[in-house]
Enzyme design. Structure first.
Site, PDB file in Angstrom:
ATOM      1  N   LYS A   1       0.839  -1.193   0.000  1.00  0.00           N
ATOM      2  CA  LYS A   1       0.000   0.000   0.000  1.00  0.00           C
ATOM      3  C   LYS A   1       0.882   1.255   0.000  1.00  0.00           C
ATOM      4  O   LYS A   1       1.769   1.389   0.828  1.00  0.00           O
ATOM      5  CB  LYS A   1      -0.918  -0.015   1.222  1.00  0.00           C
TER       6      LYS A   1
ATOM      7  N   THR B   1      -8.121   8.730   9.485  1.00  0.00           N
ATOM      8  CA  THR B   1      -7.696   7.529   8.765  1.00  0.00           C
ATOM      9  C   THR B   1      -7.388   6.381   9.720  1.00  0.00           C
ATOM     10  O   THR B   1      -6.738   5.414   9.333  1.00  0.00           O
ATOM     11  CB  THR B   1      -6.452   7.828   7.915  1.00  0.00           C
TER      12      THR B   1
ATOM     13  N   GLY C   1      -7.507   3.069  11.348  1.00  0.00           N
ATOM     14  CA  GLY C   1      -8.079   1.780  10.999  1.00  0.00           C
ATOM     15  C   GLY C   1      -8.166   1.483   9.513  1.00  0.00           C
ATOM     16  O   GLY C   1      -8.788   0.496   9.117  1.00  0.00           O
ATOM     17  N   THR C   2      -7.521   2.292   8.675  1.00  0.00           N
ATOM     18  CA  THR C   2      -7.624   2.060   7.233  1.00  0.00           C
ATOM     19  C   THR C   2      -7.003   0.717   6.827  1.00  0.00           C
ATOM     20  O   THR C   2      -7.559  -0.014   6.004  1.00  0.00           O
ATOM     21  CB  THR C   2      -6.967   3.191   6.430  1.00  0.00           C
ATOM     22  N   GLY C   3      -5.841   0.394   7.406  1.00  0.00           N
ATOM     23  CA  GLY C   3      -5.180  -0.860   7.054  1.00  0.00           C
ATOM     24  C   GLY C   3      -5.979  -2.070   7.489  1.00  0.00           C
ATOM     25  O   GLY C   3      -6.133  -3.035   6.725  1.00  0.00           O
TER      26      GLY C   3
END
Length: 273
Positions: free
Chosen positions: A175, A207, A209-211
């Protein structure tokens, strides 16, 4: 038939990342979510102040209890905390090689706190990477797994994705959110070759917790039968919408959570303080 997906990860009491984000993403993507806890954390949108690992044998007991009773269509692995837990997870999953595994090597929290003990990196590489259908590191995580500097361009990203694929996972999605600039490209190294997924950076600090969310959405789509390329495209589109709608929530004063249910909740509802 509704598919069932298991998350093996740590808890985030503020609800934005970890197991809580995984279960929200599973629900939003239309699968039945289950959760095995590897660690409790004390954290909020401003950072992590404490980590309490679950005893490794009890982590294994949770996994074995699920597989003894429930059909598991995919597994997502997030925070594993230390080497002993990594070993326990690998041992518990080894008999289930037919189940797709999405491995998100959670190492550092958004605020900078370490979430993986240094001695666990080699165990993660040697035991869990070979079990993975898809590995989903960000740029610092990919560099840490390879013991290399962090990539700062597409060429290095592509090379590191291919290098990680040689360590055992079927495919690797690196990513590019940590790259400088307005774009946030991801690269997928799979048996079919390299595939780039383009995305514009959304201007927001929310952002958290995006992963976790991306890897959970990937697990959900793969459980439903999507190919790797299809799953990445669908999961990235879902995540982009969740990030874009993060402002409809009002949670905390730091890196706020994304809106997992942006496709289900009216924008004027569901707000908290």
């Amino acid at each position: 038939m509704i598919r069932s997906v298991l998350s093996i990860a740590g808890s985030d009491p503020s609800g934005g990342a970890g197991i809580q984000a995984d279960l929200k993403a599973f629900s939003a993507r239309g699968v039945y979510g289950m959760a095995v806890l590897t660690a409790l954390t004390a954290q909020n949108t401003q950072g992590v102040s404490g980590v309490h690992p679950v005893p490794p044998q009890f982590v294994a007991d949770q996994i074995e209890a699920i597989f003894a009773d429930v059909r598991v269509d995919a597994v997502k692995i997030g925070m594993i905390a230390n080497a002993a837990i990594a070993e326990a997870v690998a041992d518990a999953l080894a008999p289930h090689r037919d189940v797709p595994i999405i491995l998100d090597p959670v190492m550092i929290a958004k605020g900078g706190a370490a979430l993986l003990a240094a001695d666990a990196v080699d165990v993660l590489t040697q035991r869990l990477l070979p079990l993975a259908t898809l590995l989903t590191p960000n740029l610092p995580e990919a560099a840490a797994l390879l013991h290399e500097p962090v990539a700062d361009n597409r060429e290095t990203m592509a090379r590191q994705a291919q290098a990680l694929a040689k360590l055992g996972p079927l495919a690797v999605l690196i990513k590019g959110g940590h790259l400088d600039g307005d774009e946030s490209p991801d690269v997928l190294a799979s048996p079919e070759g390299l595939t780039w997924f383009e995305a514009s950076r959304v201007p927001t600090k929310n952002t958290h917790g995006t992963g976790c969310t991306l890897s959970s959405a990937l697990a959900a789509e793969i459980a439903k039968g999507a190919t790797l390329t299809e799953a990445v495209a669908i999961a990235k589109h879902y995540l982009a919408g969740a990030v874009a709608a993060a402002g409809t929530l009002s949670v905390g004063s730091g890196h706020g959570p994304i809106q997992h249910f942006h496709e289900l909740w009216p924008a004027t509802e569901g707000q908290s303080k």
